[in-house]
Design an enzyme around this catalytic site. Sequence first.
Site, mmCIF file in Angstrom:
data_model
loop_
_atom_site.group_PDB
_atom_site.id
_atom_site.type_symbol
_atom_site.label_atom_id
_atom_site.label_comp_id
_atom_site.label_asym_id
_atom_site.label_seq_id
_atom_site.Cartn_x
_atom_site.Cartn_y
_atom_site.Cartn_z
ATOM 1 N N HIS A 76 -3.643 -7.161 -2.217
ATOM 2 C CA HIS A 76 -4.825 -6.365 -2.537
ATOM 3 C C HIS A 76 -5.878 -7.198 -3.261
ATOM 4 C CE1 HIS A 76 -3.389 -1.976 -1.983
ATOM 5 N NE2 HIS A 76 -2.670 -2.778 -1.219
ATOM 6 N N VAL A 80 -9.817 -8.819 -1.146
ATOM 7 C CA VAL A 80 -11.106 -8.354 -1.670
ATOM 8 C C VAL A 80 -11.705 -9.459 -2.530
ATOM 9 C CG1 VAL A 80 -12.281 -6.589 -3.024
ATOM 10 C CG2 VAL A 80 -10.267 -5.974 -1.671
ATOM 11 N N GLY A 82 -11.427 -12.504 -2.254
ATOM 12 C CA GLY A 82 -10.570 -13.673 -2.352
ATOM 13 C C GLY A 82 -9.582 -13.594 -3.498
ATOM 14 N N ASP A 84 -8.813 -14.140 -6.675
ATOM 15 C CA ASP A 84 -9.498 -14.491 -7.922
ATOM 16 C C ASP A 84 -9.124 -13.600 -9.088
ATOM 17 O OD1 ASP A 84 -10.724 -12.150 -7.171
ATOM 18 O OD2 ASP A 84 -12.778 -12.900 -7.339
ATOM 19 N N SER A 86 -9.578 -10.595 -9.507
ATOM 20 C CA SER A 86 -10.578 -9.567 -9.810
ATOM 21 C C SER A 86 -9.954 -8.178 -9.871
ATOM 22 C CB SER A 86 -11.711 -9.594 -8.772
ATOM 23 O OG SER A 86 -11.211 -9.477 -7.454
ATOM 24 N N GLU A 95 -12.159 -2.742 -9.179
ATOM 25 C CA GLU A 95 -11.242 -2.629 -8.047
ATOM 26 C C GLU A 95 -10.043 -1.742 -8.358
ATOM 27 O OE1 GLU A 95 -10.172 -6.479 -6.409
ATOM 28 O OE2 GLU A 95 -12.206 -7.218 -6.767
ATOM 29 N N ASN A 101 -5.938 1.199 -4.610
ATOM 30 C CA ASN A 101 -5.364 0.438 -5.718
ATOM 31 C C ASN A 101 -4.813 1.298 -6.843
ATOM 32 O OD1 ASN A 101 -5.907 -2.043 -4.534
ATOM 33 N ND2 ASN A 101 -7.928 -2.216 -5.479
ATOM 34 N N PRO A 172 -6.891 -2.728 4.944
ATOM 35 C CA PRO A 172 -6.344 -2.079 6.142
ATOM 36 C C PRO A 172 -5.525 -0.847 5.773
ATOM 37 C CG PRO A 172 -5.998 -4.459 6.211
ATOM 38 C CD PRO A 172 -6.480 -4.140 4.829
ATOM 39 N N HIS A 203 6.307 -5.557 3.619
ATOM 40 C CA HIS A 203 6.913 -4.241 3.777
ATOM 41 C C HIS A 203 8.432 -4.304 3.910
ATOM 42 C CE1 HIS A 203 2.896 -2.292 5.242
ATOM 43 N NE2 HIS A 203 2.882 -2.680 3.974
ATOM 44 N N ASP A 257 17.216 -0.559 6.348
ATOM 45 C CA ASP A 257 18.569 -1.071 6.140
ATOM 46 C C ASP A 257 18.871 -0.951 4.653
ATOM 47 O OD1 ASP A 257 20.871 -2.571 5.647
ATOM 48 O OD2 ASP A 257 20.395 -4.043 7.199
ATOM 49 N N ASP A 265 13.239 -10.307 3.552
ATOM 50 C CA ASP A 265 13.964 -10.972 4.628
ATOM 51 C C ASP A 265 13.531 -10.387 5.971
ATOM 52 O OD1 ASP A 265 15.282 -8.501 4.873
ATOM 53 O OD2 ASP A 265 16.920 -9.145 3.572
#
Length: 351
Positions: A76, A80, A82, A84, A86, A95, A101, A172, A203, A257, A265
Amino acid sequence: MEMPRVAAAVALALSLIFVNLAGQCSGQLQFGFYNGKCRDGNGFQRNVEDIVKQKAKAKFSTDTTIVAALLRMQFHDCFVNGCDASILLDVPNGEKTAPPNLSVRGYDFIEDIKTEIENTCPGVVSCADIIVMATRDAVVESDKKKLGTGWYPVQTGRRDGRVSSAQNVNLPSPSIPIPQAIAAFSSKKLSTIDMVYLLGGGHSVGVAHCGLFENRLYDFKNTGNPDPTMNTTLLKTLQTLCPRNSGSPNSVNLDQDPLKSSSVDKSFYEQIRLGNGILEVDQQLALDSNTRFSVARIAGSNDFSFQFGQAMIKLGAVDVKIGKDGEIRKKCAAVNSPDRSSDGKFFNLFG
């Protein structure tokens, strides 16, 4: 009995490769950037990455969910403005306040690491670098078999950004179509295969709350029916967990799982090939013509950790701040005062 030995041998080989990268640059970042640059008040040299590693190890021992939290935080942040830091700033309409967020966590942990480093060698290490280092070390801790295969090197040398605005947050969504997701990652100079590793690896740990996938259970795309791509056994389980229109706060593991849902993994890829993807975008990774062959290859591979590490290195290089474009914050949650005295020390040390 042979598998642990093979895995350990692979891990050793990879570690030797990465050791040879120490001090080398990629763009404006370096492997081993802080080597020899952190000395305590007595003049003794301290290893910055080891400080972060020990903090991550202690944190993981009491909270294994920190792995998913930090992976999400880094993603995240980097997506946004880069990488940094932020996302850490406590500023009006920053943000942190953007809807995607609101469930990001781990801020206090990053601040805790920052405080220890500042007490050791003030004005040297950026919050942006701490996020990247801590995330890597948490991933390593999730390697339950302790084979060392979760390790990857991190580049450092970032500076912290001074601007944080909720209006800039355009991440996204969980239901983004794969072609649009590819375009979003491409805008950050990340390839399709990078996306597959970053989404899947990110994920492979963590959970999703009912509200993020309930539409798949009852009225998928206004059809009045469930998502036909979901495994029917999983569908019934989730319908019980998340009754229709209940607003249930329940959550479910993204990796189905139960033995591997807290480890970074390749298990996640095996599960989505079985129709056990929780989020729509995850399931589509295994079905879309742009990504399904990559998913199948990863599910049957032995090099997931290495390739995931490479993708994380590329993510960590997105639009970084260097030099006067950023600063070294004294506290991760606040922009430094205008005089930014720590900046002068930074320039004197590193040019």
